[in-house]
Every structure is written in structure tokens, then in C-alpha cells.
Design a protein around this motif. Structure first.
Motif, PDB file in Angstrom:
ATOM      1  N   ALA A   1      42.863 -54.996   1.570  1.00 63.44           N
ATOM      2  CA  ALA A   1      43.079 -53.753   0.826  1.00 63.44           C
ATOM      3  C   ALA A   1      43.243 -52.620   1.834  1.00 63.44           C
ATOM      4  CB  ALA A   1      41.919 -53.477  -0.114  1.00 63.44           C
ATOM      5  N   LEU A   2      44.440 -52.137   1.983  1.00 60.00           N
ATOM      6  CA  LEU A   2      44.709 -51.114   2.994  1.00 60.00           C
ATOM      7  C   LEU A   2      43.872 -49.847   2.800  1.00 60.00           C
ATOM      8  CD1 LEU A   2      48.581 -51.394   3.491  1.00 60.00           C
ATOM      9  CD2 LEU A   2      46.758 -52.264   4.967  1.00 60.00           C
ATOM     10  N   PRO A   3      43.717 -49.325   1.569  1.00 62.79           N
ATOM     11  CA  PRO A   3      42.879 -48.126   1.417  1.00 62.79           C
ATOM     12  C   PRO A   3      41.446 -48.340   1.893  1.00 62.79           C
ATOM     13  CG  PRO A   3      44.218 -48.474  -0.540  1.00 62.79           C
ATOM     14  CD  PRO A   3      44.345 -49.713   0.296  1.00 62.79           C
ATOM     15  N   SER A   4      40.898 -49.508   1.592  1.00 60.12           N
ATOM     16  CA  SER A   4      39.523 -49.795   2.025  1.00 60.12           C
ATOM     17  C   SER A   4      39.434 -49.854   3.543  1.00 60.12           C
ATOM     18  CB  SER A   4      39.048 -51.121   1.430  1.00 60.12           C
ATOM     19  OG  SER A   4      39.003 -51.056   0.019  1.00 60.12           O
ATOM     20  N   LEU A   5      40.438 -50.442   4.177  1.00 57.24           N
ATOM     21  CA  LEU A   5      40.453 -50.502   5.636  1.00 57.24           C
ATOM     22  C   LEU A   5      40.535 -49.108   6.233  1.00 57.24           C
ATOM     23  CD1 LEU A   5      42.835 -53.541   6.235  1.00 57.24           C
ATOM     24  CD2 LEU A   5      40.376 -53.466   6.644  1.00 57.24           C
ATOM     25  N   TYR A   6      41.372 -48.261   5.633  1.00 57.00           N
ATOM     26  CA  TYR A   6      41.532 -46.906   6.174  1.00 57.00           C
ATOM     27  C   TYR A   6      40.287 -46.057   5.928  1.00 57.00           C
ATOM     28  CZ  TYR A   6      43.932 -42.721   7.740  1.00 57.00           C
ATOM     29  OH  TYR A   6      44.293 -41.595   8.444  1.00 57.00           O
ATOM     30  N   GLU A   7      39.576 -46.346   4.863  1.00 55.56           N
ATOM     31  CA  GLU A   7      38.351 -45.597   4.581  1.00 55.56           C
ATOM     32  C   GLU A   7      37.196 -46.027   5.465  1.00 55.56           C
ATOM     33  OE1 GLU A   7      38.090 -46.464   0.446  1.00 55.56           O
ATOM     34  OE2 GLU A   7      39.197 -44.673  -0.172  1.00 55.56           O
TER      35      GLU A   7
ATOM     36  N   SER B   1      35.379 -46.299   8.872  1.00 54.92           N
ATOM     37  CA  SER B   1      35.427 -45.573  10.146  1.00 54.92           C
ATOM     38  C   SER B   1      35.755 -46.499  11.308  1.00 54.92           C
ATOM     39  CB  SER B   1      34.095 -44.864  10.404  1.00 54.92           C
ATOM     40  OG  SER B   1      33.035 -45.811  10.478  1.00 54.92           O
ATOM     41  N   GLN B   2      35.419 -47.785  11.159  1.00 54.80           N
ATOM     42  CA  GLN B   2      35.680 -48.740  12.227  1.00 54.80           C
ATOM     43  C   GLN B   2      37.139 -49.172  12.264  1.00 54.80           C
ATOM     44  OE1 GLN B   2      33.353 -52.319  12.014  1.00 54.80           O
ATOM     45  NE2 GLN B   2      33.846 -52.935  14.101  1.00 54.80           N
ATOM     46  N   LYS B   3      37.740 -49.330  11.085  1.00 55.69           N
ATOM     47  CA  LYS B   3      39.108 -49.840  11.011  1.00 55.69           C
ATOM     48  C   LYS B   3      40.174 -48.745  10.980  1.00 55.69           C
ATOM     49  CE  LYS B   3      38.078 -54.247  10.786  1.00 55.69           C
ATOM     50  NZ  LYS B   3      38.478 -55.183  11.875  1.00 55.69           N
ATOM     51  N   LYS B   4      39.765 -47.529  10.651  1.00 53.41           N
ATOM     52  CA  LYS B   4      40.748 -46.446  10.493  1.00 53.41           C
ATOM     53  C   LYS B   4      41.634 -46.259  11.721  1.00 53.41           C
ATOM     54  CE  LYS B   4      39.734 -42.898   8.093  1.00 53.41           C
ATOM     55  NZ  LYS B   4      39.127 -41.664   7.549  1.00 53.41           N
ATOM     56  N   PRO B   5      41.081 -46.209  12.949  1.00 57.34           N
ATOM     57  CA  PRO B   5      41.956 -46.054  14.122  1.00 57.34           C
ATOM     58  C   PRO B   5      42.931 -47.209  14.290  1.00 57.34           C
ATOM     59  CG  PRO B   5      39.685 -45.532  14.700  1.00 57.34           C
ATOM     60  CD  PRO B   5      39.652 -46.165  13.344  1.00 57.34           C
ATOM     61  N   CYS B   6      42.533 -48.417  13.859  1.00 53.39           N
ATOM     62  CA  CYS B   6      43.420 -49.577  13.953  1.00 53.39           C
ATOM     63  C   CYS B   6      44.617 -49.411  13.026  1.00 53.39           C
ATOM     64  CB  CYS B   6      42.664 -50.851  13.595  1.00 53.39           C
ATOM     65  SG  CYS B   6      41.145 -51.128  14.515  1.00 53.39           S
ATOM     66  N   VAL B   7      44.336 -49.007  11.778  1.00 54.82           N
ATOM     67  CA  VAL B   7      45.414 -48.801  10.812  1.00 54.82           C
ATOM     68  C   VAL B   7      46.306 -47.647  11.259  1.00 54.82           C
ATOM     69  CG1 VAL B   7      45.957 -48.259   8.405  1.00 54.82           C
ATOM     70  CG2 VAL B   7      43.981 -49.703   8.935  1.00 54.82           C
TER      71      VAL B   7
ATOM     72  N   LEU C   1      44.759 -55.055  13.692  1.00 57.01           N
ATOM     73  CA  LEU C   1      43.561 -55.460  12.950  1.00 57.01           C
ATOM     74  C   LEU C   1      43.060 -56.827  13.384  1.00 57.01           C
ATOM     75  CD1 LEU C   1      44.679 -54.316   9.388  1.00 57.01           C
ATOM     76  CD2 LEU C   1      42.911 -53.253  10.802  1.00 57.01           C
ATOM     77  N   ALA C   2      43.817 -57.483  14.287  1.00 59.35           N
ATOM     78  CA  ALA C   2      43.471 -58.827  14.759  1.00 59.35           C
ATOM     79  C   ALA C   2      43.205 -59.755  13.583  1.00 59.35           C
ATOM     80  CB  ALA C   2      42.255 -58.775  15.696  1.00 59.35           C
ATOM     81  N   THR C   3      44.165 -59.784  12.666  1.00 63.66           N
ATOM     82  CA  THR C   3      44.002 -60.577  11.457  1.00 63.66           C
ATOM     83  C   THR C   3      45.234 -61.432  11.234  1.00 63.66           C
ATOM     84  OG1 THR C   3      43.455 -60.440   9.097  1.00 63.66           O
ATOM     85  CG2 THR C   3      44.968 -58.772   9.955  1.00 63.66           C
ATOM     86  N   THR C   4      45.300 -62.066  10.072  1.00 61.27           N
ATOM     87  CA  THR C   4      46.475 -62.850   9.725  1.00 61.27           C
ATOM     88  C   THR C   4      47.604 -61.902   9.317  1.00 61.27           C
ATOM     89  OG1 THR C   4      45.676 -63.031   7.449  1.00 61.27           O
ATOM     90  CG2 THR C   4      45.124 -64.822   8.960  1.00 61.27           C
ATOM     91  N   MET C   5      48.735 -62.471   8.982  1.00 60.99           N
ATOM     92  CA  MET C   5      49.873 -61.681   8.548  1.00 60.99           C
ATOM     93  C   MET C   5      49.478 -60.787   7.381  1.00 60.99           C
ATOM     94  SD  MET C   5      53.017 -61.098   9.205  1.00 60.99           S
ATOM     95  CE  MET C   5      54.572 -60.538   8.525  1.00 60.99           C
ATOM     96  N   VAL C   6      49.937 -59.526   7.396  1.00 66.26           N
ATOM     97  CA  VAL C   6      49.630 -58.575   6.334  1.00 66.26           C
ATOM     98  C   VAL C   6      50.909 -58.325   5.536  1.00 66.26           C
ATOM     99  CG1 VAL C   6      48.703 -56.300   5.772  1.00 66.26           C
ATOM    100  CG2 VAL C   6      47.883 -57.500   7.804  1.00 66.26           C
TER     101      VAL C   6
ATOM    102  N   LYS D   1      35.191 -41.666  23.568  1.00 66.14           N
ATOM    103  CA  LYS D   1      33.771 -41.489  23.283  1.00 66.14           C
ATOM    104  C   LYS D   1      33.522 -40.759  21.967  1.00 66.14           C
ATOM    105  CE  LYS D   1      33.636 -37.277  26.140  1.00 66.14           C
ATOM    106  NZ  LYS D   1      33.053 -36.662  27.325  1.00 66.14           N
ATOM    107  N   ASP D   2      34.529 -40.043  21.441  1.00 65.59           N
ATOM    108  CA  ASP D   2      34.344 -39.308  20.206  1.00 65.59           C
ATOM    109  C   ASP D   2      34.788 -40.088  18.981  1.00 65.59           C
ATOM    110  OD1 ASP D   2      35.300 -36.303  21.916  1.00 65.59           O
ATOM    111  OD2 ASP D   2      33.298 -37.064  21.488  1.00 65.59           O
ATOM    112  N   CYS D   3      35.261 -41.318  19.163  1.00 69.47           N
ATOM    113  CA  CYS D   3      35.751 -42.107  18.034  1.00 69.47           C
ATOM    114  C   CYS D   3      34.698 -43.130  17.641  1.00 69.47           C
ATOM    115  CB  CYS D   3      37.065 -42.804  18.394  1.00 69.47           C
ATOM    116  SG  CYS D   3      38.371 -41.618  18.767  1.00 69.47           S
ATOM    117  N   SER D   4      34.146 -42.996  16.453  1.00 71.92           N
ATOM    118  CA  SER D   4      33.052 -43.874  16.045  1.00 71.92           C
ATOM    119  C   SER D   4      33.446 -45.328  16.086  1.00 71.92           C
ATOM    120  CB  SER D   4      32.597 -43.502  14.633  1.00 71.92           C
ATOM    121  OG  SER D   4      33.663 -43.667  13.718  1.00 71.92           O
ATOM    122  N   SER D   5      34.715 -45.629  15.802  1.00 74.45           N
ATOM    123  CA  SER D   5      35.131 -47.027  15.757  1.00 74.45           C
ATOM    124  C   SER D   5      35.159 -47.662  17.125  1.00 74.45           C
ATOM    125  CB  SER D   5      36.525 -47.131  15.144  1.00 74.45           C
ATOM    126  OG  SER D   5      37.468 -46.542  15.997  1.00 74.45           O
TER     127      SER D   5
END
Length: 306
Positions: free
Chosen positions: A24-30, A32-38, A104-109, A172-176
């Protein structure tokens, strides 16, 4: 000058939805850990579509389940035209899927994409490029990039700068990016490193080896772990003779999994950020372990997204 034309600017909204039930892209973007990846994936794909990192600006990213909605700003007609061509030909969609998979180091999206300008659904008129341009031009940007976008932009720039100067305090300022767990290098810190490698004709990000990579390797490499280790030792002093033979003796009772795990652990601990997936993939290829290389790059695990 009184007779000069105003600058060409326009705005559009790009709607993205994953057709994979587990993503779920919205959940990933919400997150804090995955947001910079997206964000990185979006940034790279948009740069691909216009041929320039500054070809199109992201003003805001909206999360409206199940869609991720990206507000875009174009400041040059030629950039907008290139973007439309990339979108129409499916190149943008393919690029987004590829970058999301890598970042995201995941399977095909797998994605469904839609493009709107105001009330106009541009997908219905993509063959009429001039009409699409006119619709985008009519929609003037109603904002500057919001604070969150600016912070993410600065975070990426900072990480790229620090990486180029080998500074360990990047991001250092990026929580992810606060991943203190050793012996693995912080996975997020590799996100802005725009180094890639080619495997089977496809381009992949040269990220650091993750704990998941480590476990998959140890589980699947079997008796060939020593051969892979000898390939890695060519550029890793920590694996030079007699280290590999000593590991084989020391962990003989524990079996092949632990021997392989400890060998790769030595590599990760000694090489730090340089313990990249590209080096491991090259060693696997050298020893005929193509299937394992494909597994580590997510080329096998597509059943979840059918």
C-alpha cells in the motif's frame, strides 16, 4: 521587457496505486522509515521521464488510500512534453516500478497510474499531446513545494554530499536513516548513493547488503560458500587466507548455514558501506550461483503480487 512572454508553467496530478495486495503506497509513505525510500523512487523516476533531475518539481505528495497523489509543477514546455511522451509510452510507469522495487528492497511493485490536470483526465487524450500541454498549462501551480518536500530534498542532497566526502554523519536529521544496528551498515544511508550495476541486462541500485540478504545467502549458498568467499577475498583483506579455512573448521559442527553466515559477516563487518550487493552478486555469478543472485535481487518472488 514589456513584450516578453511569461514563463511557461503548468501543473498536473499523478495518481499512483499498487495492484499488489501486500503493498500500500500511502501506508509506506506515511511511515517515517519508508518515506525517504518512496520519495527517492519518485524523484529518480521523474528525472528519468524528463532527462533531468530538475525537469519536473514535486510540490506535495498526498496520501488518499489507496492512491498516492503527487502534485507536479512544470516550468518548461519541453520538459512537460518529454514527461508526457514518457508517460504515454509507459516508460514512466516502468521506471516507477523499478525504482520502487530497488529503493524499498522488495519484490516488483506493479502500478496503475493516472494523470489529471484540473478536471481533465489526460489519459483519455494522450495521443493529442498539444491538448494535454494546454490542459497542464491552464492549471497554474497554486503552491510552492511544501515543507515536507523541502526537507526530503535537503535530506537527499545532504546524504549525497556526505557520501561523496566519505562523511559518516550523513542524513543525521532523517529519522529513517537512524539504523544503529551493527554489524550491518545503515540501510537507509545507501539510498541516495546513485551507483548502479547491471545484472542480466537490468539495472539495479548498488545498495548495501541487508540482514535479509545475509540470511538468504547463508540459507541457499550451501557448499559453495567457500568458493564465494574466495571470490570476495580478492578485494577484501578480512577474508584472505587462512581465514576461510579457519571459519570452516571453527563452525564445522554448526554446519553449512553458520559457516556461510560467518563468512559473509566478516565481509560486512570489514567492508562497512562498501559491502554492497553488487560485489556479492558478482561473486555469485562467478561461481555459477545465478539463481541465488536472482533471489537476492527479488527476481523470483513475484507470487505475492499476482
Amino acid at each position: 521587457m514589456a513584450g516578453s512572454c511569461p514563463p511557461w508553467t503548468g501543473s498536473a496530478y499523478l495518481f499512483l496505486q499498487s495492484t499488489c495486495k501486500t503493498i500500500a503506497l500511502p501506508s509506506l509513505y506515511e511511515s517515517s522509515q519508508k518515506k525517504p525510500c518512496v520519495f527517492k523512487a519518485l524523484k529518480l523516476a521523474l528525472a528519468d521521464s524528463t532527462g533531468s533531475v530538475n525537469g519536473v518539481d514535486m510540490l506535495k505528495v498526498h496520501c488518499s488510500h489507496p492512491h498516492l497523489i503527487v502534485q507536479l509543477r512544470f516550468c518548461k514546455e519541453e520538459n512537460c512534453r518529454r514527461f508526457l511522451q514518457s508517460y504515454r509510452e509507459g516508460a514512466l510507469q516502468t521506471s516507477l516500478q523499478s525504482h520502487l522495487q530497488l529503493c524499498l528492497a522488495t519484490t516488483m511493485v506493479p502500478l496503475e497510474v493516472e494523470l489529471k490536470a484540473g478536471s481533465e483526465h489526460l489519459d483519455k487524450m494522450l495521443k493529442d499531446e498539444d491538448r494535454c500541454l494546454e490542459c497542464i498549462y491552464r492549471e497554474k501551480p497554486d503552491r510552492l513545494p511544501d515543507e515536507e518536500i523541502m526537507e526530503l530534498e535537503e535530506c537527499l542532497k545532504s546524504l549525497m554530499l556526505h557520501h561523496s566526502t566519505n562523511n559518516n554523519v550523513a542524513g543525521k536529521d532523517c529519522s529513517s536513516l537512524k539504523s544503529p544496528s551493527q554489524p550491518y551498515p545503515p540501510q537507509g544511508s545507501s539510498l541516495p548513493i546513485q551507483l548502479t550495476f547491471i545484472f542480466q541486462g537490468q539495472q539495479f541500485d548498488n545498495r548495501t547488503i541487508t540482514p535479509d540478504d545475509h540470511q538468504k545467502f547463508a540459507k541457499s549458498v550451501s557448499k559453495k560458500w567457500k568458493q564465494v568467499g574466495r571470490s570476495l577475498q580478492k578485494s577484501c583483506r578480512a577474508l584472505r587466507d587462512p581465514v576461510i579455512d579457519n571459519l570452516a573448521l571453527e563452525y564445522d559442527r554448526e554446519g553449512l548455514y553458520e559457516q556461510a553466515y560467518q563468512m559473509l559477516l566478516r565481509f560486512i563487518q570489514s567492508e562497512g558501506k562498501k559491502a554492497t550487493i553488487a560485489r556479492l552478486i558478482a561473486a555469485l555469478e562467478e561461481n555459477g550461483l545465478v539463481s541465488l543472485a536472482e533471489e537476492l535481487l527479488g527476481l523470483h518472488s513475484t507470487e505475492d503480487c499476482s
